[in-house]
Each structure stands twice: as structure tokens, then as C-alpha cells.
Design an enzyme around this catalytic site. Structure first.
Site, short mmCIF file in Angstrom:
data_model
loop_
_atom_site.label_atom_id
_atom_site.label_comp_id
_atom_site.label_asym_id
_atom_site.label_seq_id
_atom_site.Cartn_x
_atom_site.Cartn_y
_atom_site.Cartn_z
N ASN A 158 51.76 33.94 31.08
CA ASN A 158 50.38 33.44 31.21
C ASN A 158 49.81 33.28 29.81
O ASN A 158 49.50 34.27 29.15
CB ASN A 158 49.58 34.46 32.04
N LYS A 216 47.03 32.03 28.98
CA LYS A 216 45.56 32.14 28.97
C LYS A 216 44.94 31.00 28.15
O LYS A 216 45.46 29.90 28.17
CB LYS A 216 45.13 33.51 28.47
N HIS A 261 43.71 36.12 39.22
CA HIS A 261 43.93 36.97 38.04
C HIS A 261 42.67 37.81 37.80
O HIS A 261 41.56 37.37 38.06
CB HIS A 261 44.24 36.08 36.82
N GLU A 299 41.06 38.45 35.26
CA GLU A 299 40.04 37.82 34.39
C GLU A 299 39.22 36.81 35.17
O GLU A 299 38.04 36.61 34.89
CB GLU A 299 40.73 37.19 33.17
N GLU A 343 48.90 43.93 38.87
CA GLU A 343 48.46 44.03 37.48
C GLU A 343 47.29 45.01 37.39
O GLU A 343 46.14 44.62 37.60
CB GLU A 343 47.99 42.65 36.98
N GLY A 389 46.37 43.53 28.54
CA GLY A 389 45.91 43.26 27.17
C GLY A 389 45.50 44.50 26.41
O GLY A 389 44.86 44.40 25.36
N SER A 399 50.64 44.53 29.80
CA SER A 399 51.20 44.97 28.51
C SER A 399 52.72 45.09 28.52
O SER A 399 53.29 45.96 27.87
CB SER A 399 50.57 46.30 28.07
#
Ligand code: PEP
Length: 251
Positions: free
Chosen positions: A9, A11, A95, A97, A165, A171, A210
Site C-alpha cells: 500500500n 498510500k 483501511h 486511515e 491490521e 506506521g 510495520s
């Protein structure tokens, strides 16, 4: 026998030139990796270019998001048909985010998963608890709700990929231990078993948070971890190829 998937991904990173260069390096480096699927999710603006680079290879194209309508007055949105037109065969949906910054709810995720399936895109549906939720001991409540509501009304479970996730691992460099990840993956498969019976054994459940080439071996050794959804480490060909290599060897 479940086939592994490694998805990158990207992003909101990479210009057209940068995307083409990265996709070329990954395609070339990944040509010997067999038995699974390698998926790249560049930003919308470079989907077509990346799609052209990987055409005919063992690397597939994904969108990072999609809308659930075919067309109309939805400024700023992208339809599943438009994504297929660029060469996409996968779409990342829900996701964390998207959930955090764009307020996507389980209901939106469900509409998108169902629409992706109708359009012939493989949804990669993301679920995961926040740090606060884990500390409170409600990881299973949260993930269970996200899985059940996200899949409400979905029959073709064999065409769905799920990504676990944990939000606290995305991240942050704080990867879940293999035991923590396996526990949630097995829990998710248990929910799928309750709903879909034996078909649950064929559903790919990816871990994301990560992942690097240095920590992936332990994760991928777990029974219910079928691959990885990778953010930061997918932005450099070497690191991403290192992850694929580990998974390809172990699964
Ligand atoms: C992600 O964004 O899906 C992700 C897993 O990111 P990272 O690998 O950087 O934690």
C-alpha cells in the site's frame, strides 16, 4: 491450500515517474516468486501507469479505496468500473486511515465490499483495533464487529481477502508479536467458520502493521497468517522484495 498474498500500500506517495520506477524494480525482482500473488496499490493518479508496467506479469494492481456507486454526482469519488478500466483486480477497503480520517463506518465498508465483488474486484477488507481498544481488552469485540458487519450479506467469501491490521502497529514500527497476530487471525477464521462453514479454510487473512523483511518470517510461520499488507516497507523495492521472498519460501 491457501495461496499467499503480499500487497504493498503506497498510500499518498510517489509521482508518476517514481511509481513507474518502483513498479519496474518490483516486477523485475519478483519474476521468480511463484505460488502466490503480489499486489501493488499505488495512488489513483498512477494506477494506469503502474498497470501498464506490470501487465502480463505475476504482479497485480489494487486501488487503495473505491466508491460503491457506478457513476453520478459524487465529486472526488472513483467507481469500481473506473478502477477496472485502469487494470485493477483488487481494491483495499476500510483501511484504518479511511476509517480514522474519512470517517468510514462498517456500513460503508460493507457497501464497498459487496460492490467490489459485483464489479469483479477482489476486496482486501481491513479490520483492526486501536491501542486503546486493545488495552481495554475489547479487541475481539471490535474486530468481530468489523468482520461481521463488513461481510453482512456477502456470499462469495472465497473471493474476499481480509487484512488484520492492528491500528497501533500501522506506521509505528511496533509490530504485533506472532502470537498476538495469530490469536486474532484464528479468531477471525472462527467467525468465518460460524458464518460460512468449511469455506472459511480457503479465505486468505493477511497481517498488516510495520511488517519488514526482518520481522516477517516469524509472522508468516503462523498457521492462520496467509500473507502481508505492507505500508512503509513497500516503498523501496529491496525491502518489499525481501518480504515477498520470506513469504514465498515459508508458505
Ligand atoms: C498499512 O498502511 O496498511 C500498513 C500496514 O502500514 P505499515 O506497514 O507502514 O505499518
Amino acid at each position: 491450500m491457501r495461496k499467499w498474498i503480499v500487497a504493498g500500500n503506497w498510500k499518498m506517495h510517489n509521482t508518476i515517474a517514481e511509481s513507474i520506477a518502483l513498479a519496474k524494480a518490483i516486477k523485475e525482482g519478483a519474476s521468480d516468486f511463484k505460488g502466490g500473488a503480489i499486489v501493488l496499490a499505488p495512488p489513483f493518479t498512477t494506477l494506469f501507469n503502474v498497470g501498464e508496467v506490470i501487465k502480463g506479469s505475476n504482479v497485480f494492481l489494487a486501488a487503495q479505496n473505491m466508491f460503491y456507486e457506478d457513476k453520478g454526482a459524487f465529486t472526488g469519488e472513483i467507481s469500481p468500473g473506473m478502477l477496472k478500466d485502469t487494470g485493477c483486480s483488487y481494491a483495499i477497503i476500510g483501511h484504518s486511515e479511511r476509517r480514522k480520517y474519512f470517517h468510514e463506518q462498517d456500513h460503508d465498508v460493507n457497501l464497498k465490499v459487496r460492490k467490489a465483488l459485483i464489479a469483479g474486484l477482489t476486496p482486501i477488507m481491513c479490520v483492526g483495533e486501536t491501542d486503546e481498544e486493545r488495552v481495554k481488552g475489547i479487541t475481539q469485540d471490535v474486530v468481530g464487529r468489523q468482520v461481521k458487519q463488513g461481510l453482512s450479506g456477502v456470499e462469495e467469501i472465497d473471493k474476499v481477502v481480509i487484512a488484520y491490521e492492528p491500528v497501533w502497529a500501522i506506521g509505528t514500527g511496533k509490530v504485533a508479536t506472532s502470537a498476538q497476530a495469530q490469536e486474532v487471525h484464528a479468531f477471525i477464521r472462527g467467525i468465518l467458520k460460524d458464518i460460512y462453514g468449511n469455506k472459511a479454510d480457503d479465505v486468505r487473512i493477511l497481517y498488516g502493521g510495520s511488517v519488514t523483511k526482518d520481522n516477517v518470517a516469524e509472522l508468516i510461520a503462523m498457521e492462520d497468517i496467509d500473507g502481508a499488507l505492507v505500508g512503509g516497507a513497500s516503498l523501496k523495492a529491496d525491502g518489499f522484495l525481501g518480504i515477498i521472498k520470506e513469504i514465498c519460501v515459508k508458505k
